[in-house]
Scaffold this motif. Structure first.
Motif, mmCIF file in Angstrom:
data_model
loop_
_atom_site.group_PDB
_atom_site.id
_atom_site.type_symbol
_atom_site.label_atom_id
_atom_site.label_comp_id
_atom_site.label_asym_id
_atom_site.label_seq_id
_atom_site.Cartn_x
_atom_site.Cartn_y
_atom_site.Cartn_z
ATOM 1 N N MET A 125 16.976 0.090 9.208
ATOM 2 C CA MET A 125 17.918 1.523 9.322
ATOM 3 C C MET A 125 17.054 1.788 10.504
ATOM 4 N N ASN A 126 17.535 2.753 11.260
ATOM 5 C CA ASN A 126 16.954 3.615 12.624
ATOM 6 C C ASN A 126 16.206 4.558 12.284
ATOM 7 N N ILE A 127 14.708 4.572 12.193
ATOM 8 C CA ILE A 127 14.080 5.489 11.887
ATOM 9 C C ILE A 127 14.545 6.647 11.608
ATOM 10 N N LYS A 128 15.509 7.072 13.256
ATOM 11 C CA LYS A 128 15.990 8.794 13.304
ATOM 12 C C LYS A 128 16.823 8.537 12.122
ATOM 13 N N THR A 129 17.316 8.172 11.440
ATOM 14 C CA THR A 129 17.541 7.787 10.199
ATOM 15 C C THR A 129 17.046 8.774 8.420
ATOM 16 N N LYS A 130 16.049 8.664 8.602
ATOM 17 C CA LYS A 130 15.180 8.628 7.681
ATOM 18 C C LYS A 130 15.485 9.738 6.319
ATOM 19 N N SER A 131 15.037 9.813 5.100
ATOM 20 C CA SER A 131 15.923 10.262 3.965
ATOM 21 C C SER A 131 14.164 11.180 4.083
ATOM 22 N N ASN A 132 15.131 12.478 2.870
ATOM 23 C CA ASN A 132 13.991 13.159 2.018
ATOM 24 C C ASN A 132 13.537 12.949 0.697
ATOM 25 N N PHE A 133 12.483 13.004 0.390
ATOM 26 C CA PHE A 133 12.789 12.314 -1.251
ATOM 27 C C PHE A 133 11.565 13.391 -2.098
ATOM 28 N N ASP A 134 12.077 13.744 -3.656
ATOM 29 C CA ASP A 134 11.409 15.069 -4.352
ATOM 30 C C ASP A 134 10.325 13.355 -4.786
ATOM 31 N N VAL A 135 9.445 13.560 -4.548
ATOM 32 C CA VAL A 135 7.674 13.038 -5.434
ATOM 33 C C VAL A 135 7.767 13.722 -6.919
ATOM 34 N N ARG A 136 7.205 13.098 -7.920
ATOM 35 C CA ARG A 136 7.135 13.888 -8.633
ATOM 36 C C ARG A 136 5.690 13.334 -9.341
ATOM 37 N N ILE A 137 4.109 13.477 -9.495
ATOM 38 C CA ILE A 137 3.189 12.586 -9.597
ATOM 39 C C ILE A 137 2.702 12.671 -11.483
ATOM 40 N N LEU A 138 3.246 11.781 -12.384
ATOM 41 C CA LEU A 138 3.797 11.545 -13.473
ATOM 42 C C LEU A 138 2.417 11.768 -13.916
ATOM 43 N N SER A 139 0.964 9.900 -13.109
ATOM 44 C CA SER A 139 0.230 10.031 -14.003
ATOM 45 C C SER A 139 -0.778 9.157 -13.029
ATOM 46 N N ILE A 140 -2.508 9.824 -13.105
ATOM 47 C CA ILE A 140 -3.222 9.003 -12.264
ATOM 48 C C ILE A 140 -4.218 8.366 -13.245
ATOM 49 N N LYS A 141 -4.003 6.853 -12.865
ATOM 50 C CA LYS A 141 -5.629 6.787 -13.981
ATOM 51 C C LYS A 141 -6.504 5.568 -13.169
ATOM 52 N N GLU A 142 -7.769 5.527 -13.474
ATOM 53 C CA GLU A 142 -9.238 4.753 -13.561
ATOM 54 C C GLU A 142 -8.888 3.569 -14.389
ATOM 55 N N ILE A 143 -8.645 2.073 -12.924
ATOM 56 C CA ILE A 143 -9.036 0.652 -14.207
ATOM 57 C C ILE A 143 -9.552 0.226 -13.420
ATOM 58 N N HIS A 144 -10.612 -0.598 -14.649
ATOM 59 C CA HIS A 144 -10.902 -1.616 -14.047
ATOM 60 C C HIS A 144 -11.059 -3.365 -13.756
ATOM 61 N N THR A 145 -9.621 -3.513 -14.121
ATOM 62 C CA THR A 145 -8.978 -4.478 -13.716
ATOM 63 C C THR A 145 -7.113 -4.618 -13.260
ATOM 64 N N LEU A 146 -7.385 -5.692 -12.623
ATOM 65 C CA LEU A 146 -5.691 -5.391 -12.068
ATOM 66 C C LEU A 146 -4.884 -6.325 -13.178
ATOM 67 N N PRO A 147 -3.795 -6.020 -13.416
ATOM 68 C CA PRO A 147 -2.874 -6.497 -14.609
ATOM 69 C C PRO A 147 -2.737 -8.306 -13.840
ATOM 70 N N ASN A 148 -2.709 -9.265 -14.437
ATOM 71 C CA ASN A 148 -2.647 -10.651 -14.879
ATOM 72 C C ASN A 148 -3.788 -10.934 -13.210
ATOM 73 N N SER A 149 -4.484 -10.793 -13.188
ATOM 74 C CA SER A 149 -5.289 -11.067 -12.012
ATOM 75 C C SER A 149 -6.065 -12.085 -11.351
ATOM 76 N N TRP A 150 -6.054 -13.306 -12.702
ATOM 77 C CA TRP A 150 -6.763 -14.751 -13.066
ATOM 78 C C TRP A 150 -5.694 -15.250 -13.800
ATOM 79 N N SER A 151 -5.224 -15.902 -13.423
ATOM 80 C CA SER A 151 -4.343 -17.574 -14.042
ATOM 81 C C SER A 151 -4.732 -18.476 -14.754
ATOM 82 N N TYR A 152 -4.336 -18.942 -15.651
ATOM 83 C CA TYR A 152 -5.367 -20.149 -16.326
ATOM 84 C C TYR A 152 -5.249 -21.483 -15.000
ATOM 85 N N GLU A 153 -3.924 -21.216 -14.255
ATOM 86 C CA GLU A 153 -4.397 -22.407 -13.679
ATOM 87 C C GLU A 153 -5.948 -22.179 -12.848
#
Length: 235
Positions: free
Chosen positions: A1-29
């Motif tokens: 993509m050429n930077i000169k052909t940038k597009s515009n987007f409509d953004v809506r924030i649905l939610s912002i939440k604090e979390i204390h762990t990331l999903p799947n941060s540690w595996s069995y291995e």
């Protein structure tokens, strides 16, 4: 993509939440490897559902800083020197290294290590905090709709940055990256994200640090973005 052909987007924030762990941060291995480093006998005979419990128990057999050093060694032995790991083990007992450490490439895994240590020694390590943000994004033209399906971490970082004021940390530090062709730091700023199509919109679920995006709480619920994916390889 050429930077000169940038597009515009409509953004809506649905939610912002604090979390204390990331999903799947540690595996069995991961748990198996930590148990081996901790010289825990019979780790190989444990059922997968038991691995986390026994990892926590094994780490509790060490002093807090020693347990932290063991976990950090597992994650960063190839990236950091032994002395650096030892220093971080002491520092993480009082500091938010996932926000404060100078190398932002390590922030996500430092967060995961700190979260594990908080589970092992709740009184000795700070609470880990991060955010998960859900966005609904729609493109204003067909090229933009195609870009939404090619979203990468630089695209997502720009998308969020455009919702915050110029004084927000990410905009102050990386203004030239946000407007330029290559935003390599985005790979460390956006820890994880997923996207899914819903009618004519794309729903993004984004995981990152409060360090970069706490200003989103004051952002308008709807805004316009001209985000784009990286167009050049970072060398």
């Amino acid at each position: 993509m050429n930077i000169k052909t940038k597009s515009n987007f409509d953004v809506r924030i649905l939610s912002i939440k604090e979390i204390h762990t990331l999903p799947n941060s540690w595996s069995y291995e991961d748990y198996r490897n930590i148990l081996k480093l901790a010289d825990f006998e019979y780790w190989y005979g444990l059922h997968a559902s038991e691995l986390k419990e026994y990892t926590l128990l094994a780490l509790q057999g060490f002093e807090p800083d020693e347990a932290a050093e063991l976990v950090l060694k597992y994650k960063f032995e190839e990236q950091l020197k032994p002395g650096q790991i030892q220093n971080l083990a002491h520092e993480m007992m009082g500091d938010k290294l996932w926000e404060e450490y100078q190398d932002i490439r390590l922030h996500k895994e430092l967060y995961n290590c700190a979260g594990l240590m908080k589970e092992v020694f709740p009184r000795d390590f700070p609470e880990t905090d991060a955010i998960v943000c859900r966005l609904e994004v729609s493109a204003q033209n067909q090229p933009g709709r195609e870009l939404l399906l090619q979203a990468d971490k630089p695209f997502v970082a720009r998308l969020l940055a455009h919702g915050m004021e110029d004084a927000a940390l990410i905009n102050r530090l990386f203004d030239d990256r946000i407007t330029g062709n290559a935003f390599g730091e985005a790979d460390s700023i956006i820890w994880d994200f997923t996207s899914e199509r819903a009618d004519h919109q794309v729903l993004f679920t984004i995981f990152s640090s409060n360090y970069w995006f706490h200003n989103l709480a004051a952002a308008p619920s709807k805004y316009l973005s001209s985000a784009f994916p990286d167009t050049l390889s970072v060398k």
